[in-house]
Design a protein around this motif. Structure first.
Motif, PDB file in Angstrom:
ATOM      1  N   GLY A 169      13.059  41.104  32.055  1.00 49.20           N
ATOM      2  CA  GLY A 169      12.084  41.993  32.237  1.00 49.20           C
ATOM      3  C   GLY A 169      11.119  42.019  31.107  1.00 49.20           C
ATOM      4  N   GLU A 170      10.768  43.808  30.652  1.00 52.29           N
ATOM      5  CA  GLU A 170      10.266  43.251  30.233  1.00 52.29           C
ATOM      6  C   GLU A 170      10.425  43.198  28.007  1.00 52.29           C
ATOM      7  OE1 GLU A 170       6.558  44.580  29.249  1.00 52.29           O
ATOM      8  OE2 GLU A 170       6.315  45.048  31.700  1.00 52.29           O
ATOM      9  N   GLU A 171      11.445  42.929  28.713  1.00 49.13           N
ATOM     10  CA  GLU A 171      12.231  42.116  26.520  1.00 49.13           C
ATOM     11  C   GLU A 171      11.693  40.953  26.835  1.00 49.13           C
ATOM     12  OE1 GLU A 171      13.762  44.646  29.201  1.00 49.13           O
ATOM     13  OE2 GLU A 171      14.203  46.181  27.433  1.00 49.13           O
ATOM     14  N   ALA A 172      12.202  40.066  27.198  1.00 44.43           N
ATOM     15  CA  ALA A 172      12.091  39.195  27.761  1.00 44.43           C
ATOM     16  C   ALA A 172      10.304  38.167  27.367  1.00 44.43           C
ATOM     17  CB  ALA A 172      12.566  38.408  29.130  1.00 44.43           C
ATOM     18  N   LEU A 173       9.508  39.289  28.093  1.00 50.91           N
ATOM     19  CA  LEU A 173       8.143  39.247  27.623  1.00 50.91           C
ATOM     20  C   LEU A 173       7.742  39.343  26.662  1.00 50.91           C
ATOM     21  CD1 LEU A 173       6.284  40.593  31.494  1.00 50.91           C
ATOM     22  CD2 LEU A 173       6.994  37.725  30.702  1.00 50.91           C
ATOM     23  N   HIS A 174       8.555  40.649  25.790  1.00 51.03           N
ATOM     24  CA  HIS A 174       7.656  40.625  24.616  1.00 51.03           C
ATOM     25  C   HIS A 174       8.755  39.657  23.529  1.00 51.03           C
ATOM     26  CE1 HIS A 174       7.335  43.250  21.185  1.00 51.03           C
ATOM     27  NE2 HIS A 174       8.688  43.107  20.533  1.00 51.03           N
ATOM     28  N   ALA A 175       9.319  39.205  23.565  1.00 56.43           N
ATOM     29  CA  ALA A 175      10.600  38.362  22.876  1.00 56.43           C
ATOM     30  C   ALA A 175       9.130  37.065  22.843  1.00 56.43           C
ATOM     31  CB  ALA A 175      11.920  38.121  22.902  1.00 56.43           C
ATOM     32  N   MET A 176       8.878  36.544  24.322  1.00 52.51           N
ATOM     33  CA  MET A 176       7.780  35.728  24.464  1.00 52.51           C
ATOM     34  C   MET A 176       6.714  35.764  23.874  1.00 52.51           C
ATOM     35  SD  MET A 176       9.525  34.057  28.257  1.00 52.51           S
ATOM     36  CE  MET A 176       9.264  35.460  28.994  1.00 52.51           C
ATOM     37  N   GLY A 177       6.363  37.020  24.074  1.00 52.55           N
ATOM     38  CA  GLY A 177       4.647  37.057  22.851  1.00 52.55           C
ATOM     39  C   GLY A 177       4.732  37.404  21.861  1.00 52.55           C
ATOM     40  N   MET A 178       5.849  37.819  21.079  1.00 58.24           N
ATOM     41  CA  MET A 178       6.582  37.894  19.512  1.00 58.24           C
ATOM     42  C   MET A 178       6.458  36.122  18.823  1.00 58.24           C
ATOM     43  SD  MET A 178       6.289  40.588  18.596  1.00 58.24           S
ATOM     44  CE  MET A 178       5.432  40.228  17.257  1.00 58.24           C
ATOM     45  N   ALA A 179       7.338  35.119  19.750  1.00 58.20           N
ATOM     46  CA  ALA A 179       7.367  34.066  19.474  1.00 58.20           C
ATOM     47  C   ALA A 179       6.053  33.090  19.395  1.00 58.20           C
ATOM     48  CB  ALA A 179       7.993  33.027  20.663  1.00 58.20           C
ATOM     49  N   TYR A 180       5.572  33.304  20.826  1.00 58.35           N
ATOM     50  CA  TYR A 180       3.906  32.956  20.386  1.00 58.35           C
ATOM     51  C   TYR A 180       2.856  33.724  19.771  1.00 58.35           C
ATOM     52  CZ  TYR A 180      -0.188  31.091  22.519  1.00 58.35           C
ATOM     53  OH  TYR A 180      -1.937  30.104  22.748  1.00 58.35           O
ATOM     54  N   SER A 181       3.000  34.233  18.715  1.00 63.59           N
ATOM     55  CA  SER A 181       2.102  35.434  17.922  1.00 63.59           C
ATOM     56  C   SER A 181       2.437  34.120  16.480  1.00 63.59           C
ATOM     57  CB  SER A 181       2.237  37.102  17.824  1.00 63.59           C
ATOM     58  OG  SER A 181       3.933  37.212  17.558  1.00 63.59           O
ATOM     59  N   GLU A 200      14.171  29.553  23.944  1.00 61.97           N
ATOM     60  CA  GLU A 200      14.600  30.126  22.667  1.00 61.97           C
ATOM     61  C   GLU A 200      14.844  31.567  22.276  1.00 61.97           C
ATOM     62  OE1 GLU A 200      14.968  29.440  18.060  1.00 61.97           O
ATOM     63  OE2 GLU A 200      13.955  28.152  18.985  1.00 61.97           O
ATOM     64  N   ALA A 201      13.545  32.198  22.911  1.00 61.18           N
ATOM     65  CA  ALA A 201      12.830  33.814  22.384  1.00 61.18           C
ATOM     66  C   ALA A 201      13.840  34.612  23.276  1.00 61.18           C
ATOM     67  CB  ALA A 201      11.594  34.040  22.058  1.00 61.18           C
ATOM     68  N   ALA A 202      13.656  33.838  24.889  1.00 61.32           N
ATOM     69  CA  ALA A 202      13.780  34.873  25.774  1.00 61.32           C
ATOM     70  C   ALA A 202      15.511  35.156  25.439  1.00 61.32           C
ATOM     71  CB  ALA A 202      13.328  34.218  27.481  1.00 61.32           C
ATOM     72  N   GLY A 203      16.126  33.778  25.906  1.00 67.34           N
ATOM     73  CA  GLY A 203      17.456  33.863  25.663  1.00 67.34           C
ATOM     74  C   GLY A 203      18.159  34.496  27.394  1.00 67.34           C
ATOM     75  N   ASP A 204      18.769  35.284  26.951  1.00 68.76           N
ATOM     76  CA  ASP A 204      19.631  35.912  28.513  1.00 68.76           C
ATOM     77  C   ASP A 204      18.501  37.813  28.327  1.00 68.76           C
ATOM     78  OD1 ASP A 204      21.428  34.333  28.034  1.00 68.76           O
ATOM     79  OD2 ASP A 204      22.544  35.455  27.038  1.00 68.76           O
ATOM     80  N   LEU A 205      17.644  37.257  27.787  1.00 71.65           N
ATOM     81  CA  LEU A 205      16.878  38.833  27.990  1.00 71.65           C
ATOM     82  C   LEU A 205      16.352  39.082  29.225  1.00 71.65           C
ATOM     83  CD1 LEU A 205      15.412  39.500  24.215  1.00 71.65           C
ATOM     84  CD2 LEU A 205      16.725  40.736  25.470  1.00 71.65           C
TER      85      LEU A 205
END
Length: 188
Positions: A83-95, A76-81
């Protein structure tokens, strides 16, 4: 006489998994009894065995559910992202996800139990494989980037479990500053 709404078998199963997650989070695999889980879920102990077969199978189902929630949050967090943007979004979702103590503790208990039990180890390995494959597919980055990202996630587990973000000591501030800076940058 009033009657309650009857839950479906799947709703009962999910209720038992929720109660089991809270129990295993509090006491770990070895320290949790099926009696405790049954009492918390409001069911009989034999019903747990009817649903899951054994305490180990119930624990594995809880671990699988924990990883299901993690993978769903990443997707859900990564969506269409990418690269680094996808990893960042997934990391924020995990936090955000590990703010639920049951998620964090079940994950940590699964890793601990894996050292002694091959079945639990296989379940935890399968969960980590799903996390890795989801991050790889969403980010489209290589193993080096994924290892660094996953290492930061494991550091987040330690920081959350030890309550280091609220510890006013220089070593704790130094350890948590990359995570704090990343969170502040994403909130801006």
């Amino acid at each position: 006489m009033a009657t309650g709404i009857r839950m479906s078998a799947e709703e009962r199963r999910q209720a038992v998994l929720g109660a089991a997650a809270r129990s295993f989070a509090a006491s770990g695999y070895e320290g949790t009894s099926t009696e405790d889980i049954a009492r918390l879920a409001g069911i009989s102990q034999p019903y747990i065995f009817r649903l899951f077969g054994s305490k180990k199978e119930l624990f594995i189902a809880v671990v699988d559910r924990c990883f299901d929630r993690t993978v769903a949050a990443f997707e859900e967090a990564a969506g269409d992202l990418t690269g680094e943007e996808a990893l960042h979004a997934m990391g924020m979702a995990y936090s955000e996800l590990i703010q639920d103590p049951a998620i964090l503790k079940v994950e940590l208990h699964a890793f601990t139990a894996s050292a002694e039990d091959a079945d639990i180890r296989r379940a935890a390995q399968a969960g980590m494989r799903r996390v890795w494959e989801t991050a790889a597919a969403r980010s489209r980055l290589g193993p080096d980037d994924l290892r660094s990202w996953l290492a930061m996630g494991m550091l987040c587990n330690v920081v959350a479990a030890l309550g280091l973000e609220g510890l006013d000591q220089s070593w704790a501030r130094d350890l948590t500053s990359p995570m704090t800076e990343q969170f502040e940058a994403s909130s801006a």
